[in-house]
Write a protein that holds these residues in place. Structure first.
Motif, PDB file in Angstrom:
ATOM      1  N   ASN A  16       0.823  -1.208   0.000  1.00 43.35           N
ATOM      2  CA  ASN A  16       0.000   0.000   0.000  1.00 43.35           C
ATOM      3  C   ASN A  16       0.862   1.265   0.000  1.00 43.35           C
ATOM      4  O   ASN A  16       0.487   2.294   0.557  1.00 43.35           O
ATOM      5  CB  ASN A  16      -0.980   0.025   1.174  1.00 43.35           C
ATOM      6  N   LEU A  17       2.017   1.159  -0.645  1.00 46.41           N
ATOM      7  CA  LEU A  17       2.936   2.288  -0.771  1.00 46.41           C
ATOM      8  C   LEU A  17       3.168   2.573  -2.254  1.00 46.41           C
ATOM      9  O   LEU A  17       3.474   1.666  -3.031  1.00 46.41           O
ATOM     10  CB  LEU A  17       4.268   1.968  -0.090  1.00 46.41           C
ATOM     11  N   VAL A  18       2.998   3.824  -2.629  1.00 47.21           N
ATOM     12  CA  VAL A  18       3.171   4.252  -4.015  1.00 47.21           C
ATOM     13  C   VAL A  18       4.289   5.282  -4.077  1.00 47.21           C
ATOM     14  O   VAL A  18       4.298   6.248  -3.309  1.00 47.21           O
ATOM     15  CB  VAL A  18       1.868   4.872  -4.567  1.00 47.21           C
ATOM     16  N   ALA A  19       5.259   5.076  -4.969  1.00 47.57           N
ATOM     17  CA  ALA A  19       6.335   6.041  -5.161  1.00 47.57           C
ATOM     18  C   ALA A  19       5.916   7.056  -6.223  1.00 47.57           C
ATOM     19  O   ALA A  19       5.476   6.677  -7.311  1.00 47.57           O
ATOM     20  CB  ALA A  19       7.608   5.329  -5.604  1.00 47.57           C
ATOM     21  N   LEU A  20       6.022   8.338  -5.889  1.00 45.26           N
ATOM     22  CA  LEU A  20       5.750   9.419  -6.839  1.00 45.26           C
ATOM     23  C   LEU A  20       7.076  10.062  -7.200  1.00 45.26           C
ATOM     24  O   LEU A  20       7.744  10.652  -6.344  1.00 45.26           O
ATOM     25  CB  LEU A  20       4.814  10.462  -6.224  1.00 45.26           C
ATOM     26  N   LEU A  21       7.485   9.949  -8.464  1.00 46.11           N
ATOM     27  CA  LEU A  21       8.743  10.518  -8.927  1.00 46.11           C
ATOM     28  C   LEU A  21       8.451  11.747  -9.776  1.00 46.11           C
ATOM     29  O   LEU A  21       7.756  11.661 -10.797  1.00 46.11           O
ATOM     30  CB  LEU A  21       9.536   9.490  -9.741  1.00 46.11           C
ATOM     31  N   VAL A  22       8.981  12.897  -9.351  1.00 47.94           N
ATOM     32  CA  VAL A  22       8.695  14.173 -10.005  1.00 47.94           C
ATOM     33  C   VAL A  22      10.011  14.825 -10.387  1.00 47.94           C
ATOM     34  O   VAL A  22      10.961  14.825  -9.608  1.00 47.94           O
ATOM     35  CB  VAL A  22       7.902  15.114  -9.071  1.00 47.94           C
ATOM     36  N   ASP A  23      10.049  15.407 -11.608  1.00 50.12           N
ATOM     37  CA  ASP A  23      11.337  15.961 -12.043  1.00 50.12           C
ATOM     38  C   ASP A  23      11.298  17.422 -12.483  1.00 50.12           C
ATOM     39  O   ASP A  23      12.311  17.973 -12.868  1.00 50.12           O
ATOM     40  CB  ASP A  23      11.920  15.118 -13.190  1.00 50.12           C
ATOM     41  N   ASP A  24      10.141  18.082 -12.450  1.00 46.44           N
ATOM     42  CA  ASP A  24      10.112  19.466 -12.927  1.00 46.44           C
ATOM     43  C   ASP A  24       9.261  20.347 -12.020  1.00 46.44           C
ATOM     44  O   ASP A  24       8.202  20.823 -12.382  1.00 46.44           O
ATOM     45  CB  ASP A  24       9.646  19.557 -14.381  1.00 46.44           C
ATOM     46  N   PHE A  25       9.788  20.622 -10.847  1.00 47.03           N
ATOM     47  CA  PHE A  25       9.058  21.441  -9.891  1.00 47.03           C
ATOM     48  C   PHE A  25       8.984  22.910 -10.307  1.00 47.03           C
ATOM     49  O   PHE A  25       8.256  23.690  -9.686  1.00 47.03           O
ATOM     50  CB  PHE A  25       9.692  21.325  -8.503  1.00 47.03           C
ATOM     51  N   ALA A  26       9.714  23.309 -11.351  1.00 52.21           N
ATOM     52  CA  ALA A  26       9.571  24.670 -11.859  1.00 52.21           C
ATOM     53  C   ALA A  26       8.210  24.873 -12.495  1.00 52.21           C
ATOM     54  O   ALA A  26       7.749  26.002 -12.647  1.00 52.21           O
ATOM     55  CB  ALA A  26      10.673  24.975 -12.878  1.00 52.21           C
ATOM     56  N   ARG A  46      11.953  -0.670  -1.505  1.00 53.58           N
ATOM     57  CA  ARG A  46      10.932  -0.350  -0.498  1.00 53.58           C
ATOM     58  C   ARG A  46       9.655  -1.154  -0.721  1.00 53.58           C
ATOM     59  O   ARG A  46       8.669  -0.934  -0.039  1.00 53.58           O
ATOM     60  CB  ARG A  46      10.596   1.142  -0.556  1.00 53.58           C
ATOM     61  N   ARG A  47       9.632  -2.016  -1.733  1.00 48.64           N
ATOM     62  CA  ARG A  47       8.479  -2.852  -2.044  1.00 48.64           C
ATOM     63  C   ARG A  47       7.243  -2.024  -2.360  1.00 48.64           C
ATOM     64  O   ARG A  47       6.138  -2.308  -1.902  1.00 48.64           O
ATOM     65  CB  ARG A  47       8.160  -3.814  -0.899  1.00 48.64           C
ATOM     66  N   VAL A  48       7.422  -0.958  -3.140  1.00 51.47           N
ATOM     67  CA  VAL A  48       6.266  -0.163  -3.528  1.00 51.47           C
ATOM     68  C   VAL A  48       5.382  -0.969  -4.468  1.00 51.47           C
ATOM     69  O   VAL A  48       5.853  -1.813  -5.229  1.00 51.47           O
ATOM     70  CB  VAL A  48       6.687   1.155  -4.201  1.00 51.47           C
ATOM     71  N   ASP A  49       4.083  -0.738  -4.387  1.00 52.42           N
ATOM     72  CA  ASP A  49       3.148  -1.428  -5.270  1.00 52.42           C
ATOM     73  C   ASP A  49       3.142  -0.826  -6.659  1.00 52.42           C
ATOM     74  O   ASP A  49       2.771  -1.491  -7.627  1.00 52.42           O
ATOM     75  CB  ASP A  49       1.735  -1.385  -4.683  1.00 52.42           C
ATOM     76  N   ALA A  50       3.542   0.437  -6.768  1.00 54.60           N
ATOM     77  CA  ALA A  50       3.594   1.086  -8.078  1.00 54.60           C
ATOM     78  C   ALA A  50       4.536   2.269  -8.007  1.00 54.60           C
ATOM     79  O   ALA A  50       4.717   2.881  -6.950  1.00 54.60           O
ATOM     80  CB  ALA A  50       2.203   1.549  -8.506  1.00 54.60           C
ATOM     81  N   ALA A  51       5.155   2.569  -9.135  1.00 55.16           N
ATOM     82  CA  ALA A  51       5.936   3.790  -9.289  1.00 55.16           C
ATOM     83  C   ALA A  51       5.192   4.676 -10.274  1.00 55.16           C
ATOM     84  O   ALA A  51       4.889   4.258 -11.395  1.00 55.16           O
ATOM     85  CB  ALA A  51       7.341   3.483  -9.790  1.00 55.16           C
TER      86      ALA A  51
END
Length: 337
Positions: free
Chosen positions: A68-78, A121-126
């Motif tokens: 029940n852990l999802v990784a959110l990868l973000v690369d453009d905070f501008a 981390r055994r995330v269920d989805a990236a």
């Protein structure tokens, strides 16, 4: 109160309704070492006993293997639209029982490393939210076997091993293009963002084809390296300074609001042009800044809440995945065009 006299099989949703919790809390209550409060577990178990609910053994086994852990990868905070996305996404995920691991990826090498860390981390989805996710990064994720689902959010990928949750960019851009044509503009300049093959938006290609079909000529365009208002400002200034005033565009069609805001500042402060009298501006996303009187930007509103709910559905299963890349938004007409 759930009516126990009904003939249908009792489900986790029935238990959730009776216990006053989400269905994901019900799932967690039947998992070993799941993150759930004692009071919530007690309510779920009491409701399950009252309804005679016993989770399917296979479903229970699968649930116990889920983090029940999802990784959110973000690369453009501008890009200010990313903050709007993250606020909605994290709220919807949390409400539905999913925790998030947020990673600010600096470049393609950092993204690959972050995906490998997420797999440990055994995330269920990236969930990839940004522009730097090329074939190398996608392949890195796919060999990380513990990442069960690789999802691109608000961007389409034709990689068969990924899932796209996004607007129908072609239809969305056709809506913007039809608006520009109806307003009678004759010399558009399309301001495009980064052009990647694996994770791509179809806005420039769509506008180009639509304009060529209608007018018989190809519109001009320029590419900005990131969805950064300052970079858009600099690129538009550089481009317009290379043109005589007579050849200036009468409308800047921008791939998103971040580019549109930078372009707006460029034409006003570097060239003294009036919007929309001298040059019009359109954007895409309908960020909160778009409605600011400084911009009052005509743009296309993406249905972020619907996209977020689509993510929940995809995390829960994989029903009819094709429809998750065909969400529809709407044009928001303001004074900039």
């Amino acid at each position: 109160m759930v009516d126990k006299s009904t003939s249908h099989s009792v489900t986790a949703d029935d238990v959730a309704e009776l216990a006053g919790v989400s269905r994901w809390t019900v799932n967690r209550a039947f998992k070993t070492n799941a993150s759930i409060s004692a009071s919530a577990r007690t309510r779920v178990m009491a409701a399950a006993k009252e309804l005679g609910y016993a989770p399917d053994l296979l479903a229970s086994s699968l649930a116990s293997d889920r983090s029940n852990l999802v990784a959110l990868l973000v690369d453009d905070f501008a890009n200010p639209h990313k903050l709007v996305m993250l606020e909605t996404l994290t709220n919807v995920l949390r409400q539905n029982g999913w925790d998030t691991l947020l990673v600010n990826t600096l470049n393609s090498e950092d993204a690959s490393s972050a995906l490998l860390t997420a797999s440990q981390r055994r995330v269920d989805a990236a969930v990839l939210i940004g522009v730097q996710f090329d074939d190398k990064i996608l392949q890195t994720a796919l060999v990380a076997k513990r990442i069960r689902k690789l999802i691109l959010f608000a961007r389409y990928s034709d990689n068969a091993n990924t899932i796209s949750i996004c607007c129908d960019d072609q239809k969305a851009m056709e809506t913007i293009g039809a608006y520009v044509l109806k307003q009678g503009y004759q010399k558009p300049l399309f301001v495009a963002g980064p052009q990647h093959t694996s994770a791509h938006v179809l806005r420039w290609e769509t506008f180009q084809a639509q304009w060529r079909q209608s007018k018989g000529n190809n519109p001009e365009h320029l590419v900005v390296g990131s969805y950064d208002p300052q970079q858009a400002y600099d690129r538009v200034v550089h481009h317009l300074k290379s043109l005589p005033r007579a050849d200036f565009p009468d409308v800047l069609v921008c791939e998103n609001d971040a580019l549109a805001m930078g372009a707006s500042d460029a034409v006003r402060y570097e060239f003294g042009l009036r919007i929309p009298d001298d040059v019009a501006i359109t954007g895409f996303d309908d960020t909160p800044y778009a409605a600011n009187p400084n911009y009052d930007l005509t743009t296309y509103a993406q249905p972020i809440k619907a996209l977020a709910n689509g993510l929940i559905e995809v995390l829960s299963g994989e029903p009819n995945l094709a429809r998750y890349s065909a969400f529809q938004g709407k044009i928001v007409a303001r004074t900039s065009a």
